[in-house]
Design a protein around this motif. Structure first.
Motif, PDB file in Angstrom:
ATOM      1  N   ALA A 168      -4.806  -3.971   5.803  1.00  0.00           N
ATOM      2  CA  ALA A 168      -6.133  -3.465   6.153  1.00  0.00           C
ATOM      3  C   ALA A 168      -6.230  -1.965   5.913  1.00  0.00           C
ATOM      4  CB  ALA A 168      -6.446  -3.792   7.607  1.00  0.00           C
ATOM      5  N   GLY A 169      -5.230  -1.220   6.356  1.00  0.00           N
ATOM      6  CA  GLY A 169      -5.274   0.225   6.175  1.00  0.00           C
ATOM      7  C   GLY A 169      -5.127   0.625   4.726  1.00  0.00           C
ATOM      8  N   ALA A 170      -4.199  -0.037   4.031  1.00  0.00           N
ATOM      9  CA  ALA A 170      -3.935   0.312   2.640  1.00  0.00           C
ATOM     10  C   ALA A 170      -5.147   0.038   1.755  1.00  0.00           C
ATOM     11  CB  ALA A 170      -2.731  -0.457   2.128  1.00  0.00           C
ATOM     12  N   ALA A 171      -5.964  -0.907   2.157  1.00  0.00           N
ATOM     13  CA  ALA A 171      -7.133  -1.245   1.350  1.00  0.00           C
ATOM     14  C   ALA A 171      -8.132  -0.099   1.287  1.00  0.00           C
ATOM     15  CB  ALA A 171      -7.814  -2.491   1.917  1.00  0.00           C
ATOM     16  N   SER A 172      -8.024   0.851   2.211  1.00  0.00           N
ATOM     17  CA  SER A 172      -8.984   1.957   2.256  1.00  0.00           C
ATOM     18  C   SER A 172      -8.513   3.174   1.465  1.00  0.00           C
ATOM     19  CB  SER A 172      -9.237   2.366   3.705  1.00  0.00           C
ATOM     20  OG  SER A 172      -8.058   2.876   4.304  1.00  0.00           O
ATOM     21  N   VAL A 173      -7.413   3.058   0.736  1.00  0.00           N
ATOM     22  CA  VAL A 173      -6.901   4.182  -0.038  1.00  0.00           C
ATOM     23  C   VAL A 173      -6.664   3.739  -1.478  1.00  0.00           C
ATOM     24  CG1 VAL A 173      -4.446   3.758   0.429  1.00  0.00           C
ATOM     25  CG2 VAL A 173      -5.219   6.091  -0.049  1.00  0.00           C
TER      26      VAL A 173
ATOM     27  N   VAL B  87       2.548   3.940  -5.630  1.00  0.00           N
ATOM     28  CA  VAL B  87       3.291   2.767  -5.180  1.00  0.00           C
ATOM     29  C   VAL B  87       3.908   2.051  -6.371  1.00  0.00           C
ATOM     30  CG1 VAL B  87       1.830   2.441  -3.131  1.00  0.00           C
ATOM     31  CG2 VAL B  87       1.193   1.340  -5.301  1.00  0.00           C
ATOM     32  N   GLU B  88       4.875   1.197  -6.079  1.00  0.00           N
ATOM     33  CA  GLU B  88       5.482   0.379  -7.134  1.00  0.00           C
ATOM     34  C   GLU B  88       4.915  -1.036  -7.146  1.00  0.00           C
ATOM     35  OE1 GLU B  88       9.725   0.700  -6.798  1.00  0.00           O
ATOM     36  OE2 GLU B  88       9.723   2.858  -7.203  1.00  0.00           O
ATOM     37  N   HIS B  89       4.155  -1.361  -6.140  1.00  0.00           N
ATOM     38  CA  HIS B  89       3.383  -2.610  -6.112  1.00  0.00           C
ATOM     39  C   HIS B  89       2.224  -2.404  -5.156  1.00  0.00           C
ATOM     40  CE1 HIS B  89       4.997  -3.647  -2.124  1.00  0.00           C
ATOM     41  NE2 HIS B  89       6.181  -3.276  -2.585  1.00  0.00           N
ATOM     42  N   VAL B  90       1.150  -3.127  -5.357  1.00  0.00           N
ATOM     43  CA  VAL B  90      -0.022  -2.974  -4.502  1.00  0.00           C
ATOM     44  C   VAL B  90       0.322  -3.370  -3.074  1.00  0.00           C
ATOM     45  CG1 VAL B  90      -2.364  -3.784  -4.033  1.00  0.00           C
ATOM     46  CG2 VAL B  90      -1.638  -3.339  -6.388  1.00  0.00           C
TER      47      VAL B  90
ATOM     48  N   HIS C 259       6.773   1.676   1.150  1.00  0.00           N
ATOM     49  CA  HIS C 259       5.582   0.824   1.102  1.00  0.00           C
ATOM     50  C   HIS C 259       5.190   0.308   2.485  1.00  0.00           C
ATOM     51  CE1 HIS C 259       6.990   0.859  -3.084  1.00  0.00           C
ATOM     52  NE2 HIS C 259       5.747   0.576  -3.422  1.00  0.00           N
ATOM     53  N   LEU C 260       6.145   0.290   3.402  1.00  0.00           N
ATOM     54  CA  LEU C 260       5.854  -0.154   4.766  1.00  0.00           C
ATOM     55  C   LEU C 260       5.066   0.886   5.549  1.00  0.00           C
ATOM     56  CD1 LEU C 260       9.371  -1.613   5.677  1.00  0.00           C
ATOM     57  CD2 LEU C 260       7.350  -2.873   4.892  1.00  0.00           C
ATOM     58  N   PHE C 261       4.925   2.088   4.989  1.00  0.00           N
ATOM     59  CA  PHE C 261       4.299   3.183   5.722  1.00  0.00           C
ATOM     60  C   PHE C 261       3.012   3.675   5.069  1.00  0.00           C
ATOM     61  CE2 PHE C 261       8.801   3.157   6.660  1.00  0.00           C
ATOM     62  CZ  PHE C 261       8.814   3.230   8.047  1.00  0.00           C
TER      63      PHE C 261
END
Length: 476
Positions: free
Chosen positions: A80-85, A73-76, A57-59
């Protein structure tokens, strides 16, 4: 991976969808699937697997930078980057990729009708057999097979997820360290052909003994597709005992080996040399000569298994033989020739069990000429449980009985090999011990001489494969 909508993927894995801007449930995803953010390609699926040393999840951001279109993922992940996927949240990502693999392979089977699945298991030889079979099948059509030894609960599904609509053959390697694992993995694809190579002491500690190992390996036979074929080693009594299991499953049996029980594919007139192994292979009444460049007599059985599986799938013996003769090494760090004509290194330190250790030592003795010196650099065998001390003693004894002229034991976990060799008479510097690979390297760099043939053999965890590489570079 075949194209699936986000909604279809979510249903397959039982996950909750968190859509990114620009995506809808109908958005198609068809990129590769991986747990390593560094290997993600544009349009790919990143699996955020928690690990012992770090957490995937850190990557997620790193995967997005590489072009990931979806993250399991196992949790949201809220960055900023993750919000775009788009993220699909599941209770367990390892279970999710297995579920997704089942969905993908099942759809390809239903849609094309051409996909044939081969499963391979056994205590030794899986990766070599997988590579040999893949080389044969690639000449027939698109073939998907594992990279390296992708044979566990993560690697096997990731391999299955590389299947496309045009794939003709999926070759799956099934390893296990405990009962039930092969059943789960093979159950994802219900193989058309199941190859069982041998039942030995590898991973016996995890299984709880040789009989438990038998039951674990037989899980592949139990998972065969209706009307499937079990390809069994006739020379291994425990493997041969799986024939009734195949019959209960409604599967037929094809036998390979070197003994009289090998009624379908057999090897005769085996000649072992330093450049490979030559033999006559007979399949269904047709005989042809084969020169296998992969070092070691034990690889004859792996070649026979690959030929049996291939001919079961309709490949001619002539084509199978011609393609096998193009294979130079089974895999990096598996009986890999290094060095030069002056000092020849065989780096076989990717994996080790009592059976493979014995086979490698016998190969060293067989291929060494009268003017050459045998040197065995040996490390620990892992996952032997309560059998570890006895089996390490056996290796030290075998090395002496084979007349290995220099026995170099590396690592405290392997020390019993050295003690047994000394107890058997190798006390005049024939056997030496070093705690570290660096110490062994310094010794060998000064000890090795023209005409030496050196085997480096250990389990992966001992790390001697890197020592083998260093020796190969030093004497190239």
């Amino acid at each position: 991976m075949i194209a699936l909508s986000i909604a279809q993927i979510a249903r397959a894995v039982g996950g909750e969808v968190h859509l990114a801007d620009g995506n809808t449930p109908d958005t198609l995803i068809d990129g590769t699937v991986d747990t390593d953010s560094r290997l993600i390609e544009p349009g790919g699926v990143f699996v955020a697997k928690p690990g012992e040393e770090t957490d995937g999840h850190l990557f997620v951001d790193a995967a997005v930078e590489k072009g990931a279109a979806l993250a399991l993922v196992e949790h949201v992940v809220d960055t900023a980057g993750a919000a775009s996927v788009t993220q699909i949240v599941v209770p367990d990502v390892v279970t999710a990729i297995a579920d997704l693999a089942r969905e993908v392979v099942g759809r390809v089977r239903d849609d094309s009708g051409d996909l044939r699945v081969v499963g391979i298991t056994g205590s030794n030889g899986k990766t070599t057999t997988k590579n040999l079979l893949a080389r044969i099948l690639e000449g027939e059509g698109e073939t998907v097979s594992p990279k390296a030894s992708f044979n566990n609960e993560v690697g096997a599904p990731l391999t299955m997820l590389r299947v496309t609509g045009s794939t003709r053959f999926l070759v799956s390697e099934f390893g296990a360290s405990a009962p039930g694992e092969i059943a789960r993995l093979a159950g994802l694809v219900d193989p058309d052909v199941g190859v069982v190579l041998m039942v030995g002491m590898a991973h016996a500690g995890g299984f709880g003994g040789i009989e438990a190992t038998f039951h674990a390996k037989s899980e592949l036979v139990k998972a065969l597709h209706e009307g499937g074929v079990a390809v069994l080693n006739a020379d291994d009594a425990r493997v041969a005992a799986m024939a009734p299991i195949a019959a209960e499953r409604g599967a037929s049996v094809r036998w390979f080996g070197r003994g009289p029980g090998a009624t379908d594919v057999r090897a005769d007139d085996v000649v072992v040399t330093a450049s490979g192994t030559s033999f006559t292979v007979t399949a269904d009444g047709v005989s042809l000569p084969l020169r296998l460049r992969v070092l070691g007599e034990h690889h004859v059985m792996n070649a026979l298994a690959a030929i049996t599986a291939a001919t079961t799938l309709g490949v001619s013996l002539a084509d199978a033989v011609a393609r096998l003769e193009t294979v130079e090494i089974a895999e990096r760090w598996r009986m890999q020739p290094l060095g030069s004509d002056r000092v020849r290194i065989i780096n076989d330190a990717y994996n080790a069990s009592p059976d493979s250790m014995a086979a490698a030592l016998r190969t060293l003795a067989q291929i060494t000429g009268p003017e050459e010196r045998t040197v065995a650099v040996l490390g620990a065998m892992s996952e032997l449980g309560e059998h570890a001390e006895e089996e390490h003693d056996r290796v030290g004894l075998l090395a002496v009985r084979l007349g290995i002229q220099r026995i170099v034991v590396v690592g405290d976990a392997a020390r019993r090999m050295y003690l047994e060799a000394v107890a058997q008479g190798s006390w005049d510097n024939e056997a030496v011990f070093f705690s570290t690979a660096d110490e062994a390297f310094d010794y060998l760099r000064g000890e090795l001489r023209d005409g030496d043939r050196v085997l480096v053999k250990s389990s992966n965890s001992a790390g001697l494969r890197f020592l083998g590489d260093r020796l190969g570079e030093s004497f190239s």
